[in-house]
Design a protein around this motif. Structure first.
Motif, PDB file in Angstrom:
ATOM      1  N   GLY A   1      10.119   2.790   3.857  1.00 44.07           N
ATOM      2  CA  GLY A   1      10.101   3.264   2.481  1.00 44.07           C
ATOM      3  C   GLY A   1       8.751   3.705   1.954  1.00 44.07           C
ATOM      4  O   GLY A   1       8.656   4.153   0.809  1.00 44.07           O
ATOM      5  N   ALA A   2       7.683   3.617   2.737  1.00 46.83           N
ATOM      6  CA  ALA A   2       6.375   4.076   2.287  1.00 46.83           C
ATOM      7  C   ALA A   2       6.363   5.596   2.161  1.00 46.83           C
ATOM      8  O   ALA A   2       6.925   6.300   3.009  1.00 46.83           O
ATOM      9  CB  ALA A   2       5.283   3.625   3.255  1.00 46.83           C
ATOM     10  N   THR A   3       5.724   6.085   1.106  1.00 41.80           N
ATOM     11  CA  THR A   3       5.633   7.535   0.900  1.00 41.80           C
ATOM     12  C   THR A   3       4.175   7.974   0.761  1.00 41.80           C
ATOM     13  O   THR A   3       3.875   9.004   0.152  1.00 41.80           O
ATOM     14  CB  THR A   3       6.420   7.954  -0.351  1.00 41.80           C
ATOM     15  OG1 THR A   3       5.926   7.228  -1.487  1.00 41.80           O
ATOM     16  CG2 THR A   3       7.909   7.694  -0.172  1.00 41.80           C
TER      17      THR A   3
ATOM     18  N   TYR B   1       0.585 -11.710   3.610  1.00 44.74           N
ATOM     19  CA  TYR B   1       2.032 -11.855   3.437  1.00 44.74           C
ATOM     20  C   TYR B   1       2.571 -12.948   4.353  1.00 44.74           C
ATOM     21  O   TYR B   1       3.438 -13.740   3.963  1.00 44.74           O
ATOM     22  CB  TYR B   1       2.711 -10.517   3.740  1.00 44.74           C
ATOM     23  CG  TYR B   1       4.204 -10.508   3.472  1.00 44.74           C
ATOM     24  CD1 TYR B   1       4.695 -10.148   2.224  1.00 44.74           C
ATOM     25  CD2 TYR B   1       5.118 -10.824   4.471  1.00 44.74           C
ATOM     26  CE1 TYR B   1       6.069 -10.122   1.976  1.00 44.74           C
ATOM     27  CE2 TYR B   1       6.475 -10.804   4.238  1.00 44.74           C
ATOM     28  CZ  TYR B   1       6.948 -10.452   2.991  1.00 44.74           C
ATOM     29  OH  TYR B   1       8.300 -10.435   2.750  1.00 44.74           O
ATOM     30  N   GLN B   2       2.064 -12.990   5.587  1.00 46.88           N
ATOM     31  CA  GLN B   2       2.510 -14.037   6.506  1.00 46.88           C
ATOM     32  C   GLN B   2       2.073 -15.419   6.036  1.00 46.88           C
ATOM     33  O   GLN B   2       2.778 -16.411   6.242  1.00 46.88           O
ATOM     34  CB  GLN B   2       1.980 -13.750   7.913  1.00 46.88           C
ATOM     35  CG  GLN B   2       2.616 -12.542   8.578  1.00 46.88           C
ATOM     36  CD  GLN B   2       2.023 -12.230   9.944  1.00 46.88           C
ATOM     37  OE1 GLN B   2       0.856 -12.523  10.208  1.00 46.88           O
ATOM     38  NE2 GLN B   2       2.817 -11.640  10.821  1.00 46.88           N
ATOM     39  N   ALA B   3       0.906 -15.484   5.379  1.00 46.22           N
ATOM     40  CA  ALA B   3       0.393 -16.781   4.923  1.00 46.22           C
ATOM     41  C   ALA B   3       1.015 -17.221   3.608  1.00 46.22           C
ATOM     42  O   ALA B   3       1.327 -18.402   3.411  1.00 46.22           O
ATOM     43  CB  ALA B   3      -1.128 -16.711   4.776  1.00 46.22           C
TER      44      ALA B   3
ATOM     45  N   ALA C   1       9.864  -4.095   8.394  1.00 42.34           N
ATOM     46  CA  ALA C   1      10.588  -5.133   7.658  1.00 42.34           C
ATOM     47  C   ALA C   1       9.832  -5.548   6.398  1.00 42.34           C
ATOM     48  O   ALA C   1      10.428  -5.705   5.319  1.00 42.34           O
ATOM     49  CB  ALA C   1      10.826  -6.346   8.560  1.00 42.34           C
ATOM     50  N   VAL C   2       8.512  -5.721   6.517  1.00 47.39           N
ATOM     51  CA  VAL C   2       7.728  -6.145   5.360  1.00 47.39           C
ATOM     52  C   VAL C   2       7.704  -5.064   4.284  1.00 47.39           C
ATOM     53  O   VAL C   2       7.890  -5.351   3.091  1.00 47.39           O
ATOM     54  CB  VAL C   2       6.290  -6.504   5.796  1.00 47.39           C
ATOM     55  CG1 VAL C   2       5.398  -6.731   4.582  1.00 47.39           C
ATOM     56  CG2 VAL C   2       6.300  -7.743   6.680  1.00 47.39           C
ATOM     57  N   VAL C   3       7.482  -3.819   4.669  1.00 46.79           N
ATOM     58  CA  VAL C   3       7.451  -2.736   3.695  1.00 46.79           C
ATOM     59  C   VAL C   3       8.776  -2.630   2.954  1.00 46.79           C
ATOM     60  O   VAL C   3       8.807  -2.495   1.716  1.00 46.79           O
ATOM     61  CB  VAL C   3       7.092  -1.397   4.376  1.00 46.79           C
ATOM     62  CG1 VAL C   3       7.272  -0.225   3.410  1.00 46.79           C
ATOM     63  CG2 VAL C   3       5.665  -1.420   4.900  1.00 46.79           C
ATOM     64  N   ARG C   4       9.862  -2.715   3.678  1.00 47.97           N
ATOM     65  CA  ARG C   4      11.179  -2.613   3.041  1.00 47.97           C
ATOM     66  C   ARG C   4      11.379  -3.748   2.034  1.00 47.97           C
ATOM     67  O   ARG C   4      11.851  -3.531   0.911  1.00 47.97           O
ATOM     68  CB  ARG C   4      12.280  -2.638   4.109  1.00 47.97           C
ATOM     69  CG  ARG C   4      13.682  -2.511   3.528  1.00 47.97           C
ATOM     70  CD  ARG C   4      14.743  -2.472   4.624  1.00 47.97           C
ATOM     71  NE  ARG C   4      14.702  -1.207   5.336  1.00 47.97           N
ATOM     72  CZ  ARG C   4      14.519  -1.082   6.647  1.00 47.97           C
ATOM     73  NH1 ARG C   4      14.359  -2.169   7.399  1.00 47.97           N
ATOM     74  NH2 ARG C   4      14.512   0.104   7.204  1.00 47.97           N
TER      75      ARG C   4
ATOM     76  N   VAL D   1       0.533   1.539  -4.371  1.00 49.02           N
ATOM     77  CA  VAL D   1      -0.071   0.313  -3.854  1.00 49.02           C
ATOM     78  C   VAL D   1       0.022   0.386  -2.335  1.00 49.02           C
ATOM     79  O   VAL D   1       1.125   0.502  -1.774  1.00 49.02           O
ATOM     80  CB  VAL D   1       0.628  -0.944  -4.387  1.00 49.02           C
ATOM     81  CG1 VAL D   1      -0.074  -2.194  -3.862  1.00 49.02           C
ATOM     82  CG2 VAL D   1       0.647  -0.945  -5.918  1.00 49.02           C
ATOM     83  N   VAL D   2      -1.129   0.334  -1.681  1.00 49.14           N
ATOM     84  CA  VAL D   2      -1.208   0.562  -0.242  1.00 49.14           C
ATOM     85  C   VAL D   2      -1.297  -0.781   0.475  1.00 49.14           C
ATOM     86  O   VAL D   2      -2.171  -1.599   0.180  1.00 49.14           O
ATOM     87  CB  VAL D   2      -2.431   1.429   0.108  1.00 49.14           C
ATOM     88  CG1 VAL D   2      -2.477   1.702   1.611  1.00 49.14           C
ATOM     89  CG2 VAL D   2      -2.391   2.739  -0.676  1.00 49.14           C
ATOM     90  N   LEU D   3      -0.394  -1.004   1.415  1.00 49.82           N
ATOM     91  CA  LEU D   3      -0.380  -2.230   2.205  1.00 49.82           C
ATOM     92  C   LEU D   3      -1.258  -2.009   3.433  1.00 49.82           C
ATOM     93  O   LEU D   3      -0.972  -1.123   4.255  1.00 49.82           O
ATOM     94  CB  LEU D   3       1.046  -2.594   2.614  1.00 49.82           C
ATOM     95  CG  LEU D   3       2.088  -2.587   1.480  1.00 49.82           C
ATOM     96  CD1 LEU D   3       3.429  -3.092   1.995  1.00 49.82           C
ATOM     97  CD2 LEU D   3       1.619  -3.407   0.286  1.00 49.82           C
ATOM     98  N   CYS D   4      -2.316  -2.793   3.567  1.00 48.48           N
ATOM     99  CA  CYS D   4      -3.309  -2.566   4.618  1.00 48.48           C
ATOM    100  C   CYS D   4      -3.175  -3.594   5.738  1.00 48.48           C
ATOM    101  O   CYS D   4      -3.195  -4.808   5.484  1.00 48.48           O
ATOM    102  CB  CYS D   4      -4.718  -2.654   4.045  1.00 48.48           C
ATOM    103  SG  CYS D   4      -5.049  -1.466   2.726  1.00 48.48           S
ATOM    104  N   ASP D   5      -3.057  -3.093   6.956  1.00 41.92           N
ATOM    105  CA  ASP D   5      -3.140  -3.956   8.139  1.00 41.92           C
ATOM    106  C   ASP D   5      -4.601  -3.951   8.566  1.00 41.92           C
ATOM    107  O   ASP D   5      -4.976  -3.311   9.553  1.00 41.92           O
ATOM    108  CB  ASP D   5      -2.216  -3.439   9.240  1.00 41.92           C
ATOM    109  CG  ASP D   5      -2.200  -4.340  10.465  1.00 41.92           C
ATOM    110  OD1 ASP D   5      -2.610  -5.510  10.341  1.00 41.92           O
ATOM    111  OD2 ASP D   5      -1.786  -3.871  11.543  1.00 41.92           O
TER     112      ASP D   5
END
Length: 542
Positions: free
Chosen positions: A231-233, A158-160, A196-199, A180-184
């Motif tokens: 907002g992640a559930t 996302y940053q790139a 901020a990114v999730v929102r 859809v799972v956002l993975c760090d």
């Protein structure tokens, strides 16, 4: 294996059996994985990711055995795999078919969401990667699977290239992914960034989002909660934070925070008080010592040492505790040390079954004795059993009016002991100890051999006492620690020894301090055996 869907409003997803098993030092057998799955189901998680069927024989066997050996009451089993290969239809990719054939009602598919990873790792185009995601999700859906998509390296991607990262999320969502799972994946994000990114991604894609956080900045739990705030559930965690490198978001503090701080019922209310037990049970299965300072479930999580804290806790425990320990199956402990005041000793005495309320003279004497002993190098916060024997001596003196070195009646009186180490010409060593003591009016002399002088002393003491006190046969020394105390040096240093002993039903620790390690060990052994006999209900004879 149950396929009943859990409450779908919020997902607690555990990946101990897959991602957690990547921790250095963990090597799970299929039986281990089945056992851990049962513990996780008892805790009430909604999803248990079992591994990657088709990728290795162990995970394939796990899913085969799970069909008949797992009777899950709360959780659904999840199979993990990757999107189809570039240039191959999902229906023709054997690894994708293995996911559908695994018998798991839910499948997690890992997808690339970082443009550079697509081009450098997958060696394909950005458009083909999107087709790989959509085709794989659609095929698994057609086969009757519920599909979650893990967007690997999402935050770095996302940053790139934020627009491409969001296109991956959107394409997975449109193809039918339930979450859809956002993975760090690299674990480098901080909570404000995650929130901020999730929102933003939720607003821009319309997808239901989850979070998978690694702990490389020490923020995995915080990042997980920040994602929920955004907002992640759906939260992905591992028991005790197990995982590669420094680990993953820890399941237990995440669940405790959501349930006790956020007010969300994410596991059955009756399961939360089982949290400490389950955390420790899983640690036993993976053969790792539970962390004593783990939030909520560590033995030190509700331990209080400072006298100021103890004074306040005596009035109201909530003054120095953020929750009631009972809520997570833990308990408050009072540590007695040279920092202890009267309140610490009174509370510790109450914990051990001694009512010291109102006896200021006795409490004062205990406080002073503890401080004197700790000045010599003793540590009672790590040796509760030795402290209880000290307290028992002082209570006996107060009740009997005795002064001096006498104390409560003991089970045996030592006349002498000695330990010999013999250096033999062949380079081996012989360790022999002799103990002379009195017990129940009888003199006993016993000799023992061991793999070291302390082990030889332990065996000699057992030989001398077990005929008189058969209860000692159940005792086992489970840990032995030696420390050279600060302020001294070299071979002339004062030594502190801590010994942990078990009778099969519980453990206790004792301490000894002397100018040599053997004498210090003897003191700790003496206390360990005395306390073990007290636990067994034996009445002292002297």
């Amino acid at each position: 294996m149950t396929t009943a869907a859990p409450d779908d409003s919020f997902h607690v997803f555990d990946t101990t059996l897959r991602d957690g098993a990547q921790r250095e030092g963990i090597n799970l057998s299929v039986a281990d994985k089945l056992t851990i799955a049962r513990h996780l189901d008892d805790f009430g998680v909604g999803f248990i990711e079992g591994g990657w069927p088709g990728a290795n024989p162990r995970d394939t066997e796990f899913f085969e055995r799970a069909r008949t050996e797992l009777d899950l009451r709360h959780a659904q089993l999840v199979a993990f795999g990757a999107t189809r290969r570039a240039g191959v239809r999902a229906a023709d990719d054997p690894q994708v078919r293995a996911l559908a054939d695994s018998g798991a009602p839910v499948v997690t598919v890992v997808a690339k969401s970082h443009d550079r990873h697509v081009e450098l790792a997958l060696r394909t185009t950005l458009e083909e990667n999107l087709e790989m995601v959509a085709d794989t999700v659609a095929y698994l859906r057609e086969r009757g699977c519920r599909v979650f998509v893990d967007c690997e390296h999402f935050f770095d991607g996302y940053q790139a290239n934020a627009e491409y990262a969001k296109r991956v999320v959107r394409r997975a969502h449109e193809a039918g992914a339930a979450v859809v799972v956002l993975c760090d994946t690299n674990g480098g994000m901080l909570p404000a960034q995650v929130q901020a990114v999730v929102r933003t991604v939720a607003a821009d894609t319309g997808a239901r989002l989850g979070i998978h956080a690694q702990d490389d900045t020490g923020c995995a739990v915080a990042n997980t909660l920040a994602a929920v705030d955004g907002g992640a559930t759906h939260v992905q965690c591992t028991a005790n934070g197990y995982g590669e490198r420094v680990g993953n978001a820890n399941l237990f503090p995440v669940v405790a925070a959501l349930q006790l701080k956020y007010g969300r019922t994410v596991v059955p209310p009756a399961a939360l008080p089982e949290m400490t037990r389950i955390s420790h049970a899983i640690a036993e299965v993976v053969n790792l010592t539970p962390s004593t300072h783990e939030p909520y479930v560590g033995v030190s999580a509700f331990a209080h040492k400072a006298g100021l804290h103890a004074s306040a806790i005596k009035v109201d425990p909530d003054l120095y505790q953020h929750i009631d320990p009972d809520a997570v199956g833990n308990s408050m402990r009072m540590l007695v040390s040279d920092m202890a005041g009267r309140a610490s000793v009174e509370l510790k005495g109450k914990e051990l079954g001694y009512d010291l309320t109102g006896d200021r003279e006795l409490v004062g004497r205990v406080v002073e004795r503890v401080k004197e002993q700790e000045l010599r190098g003793y540590t009672y916060e790590a040796a509760d059993a030795s402290f209880e024997l000290l307290l028992r001596d002082e209570v006996h003196r107060a009740a009997s009016g005795e002064e001096g070195d006498g104390g409560a009646p003991r089970f045996f009186r030592v006349e002498s002991w000695r330990a010999i180490v013999e250096d033999r010409p062949d380079g081996t060593h012989a360790n022999e100890a002799t103990v002379r003591l009195w017990a129940k009016g009888e003199r006993a002399v016993a000799t023992g051999e061991g793999n070291g002088p302390v082990n030889a002393l332990d065996r000699a003491l057992r030989v001398a006492l077990e005929r008189i006190y058969p209860e000692l046969a159940r005792l086992e020394l489970v840990d032995y620690k030696v420390r050279i105390l600060a302020g001294t040096h070299g071979t002339e240093s004062t030594t502190r020894v801590l010994i942990s002993t078990s009778d099969g039903a519980g453990e206790w620790s004792t301490v000894g301090v002397a100018d040599n390690v053997i004498a210090a060990s003897w003191q700790a052994l003496d206390d360990a055996y005395t306390y073990g006999l007290l636990r067994a209900g034996v009445t002292p004879n002297e």
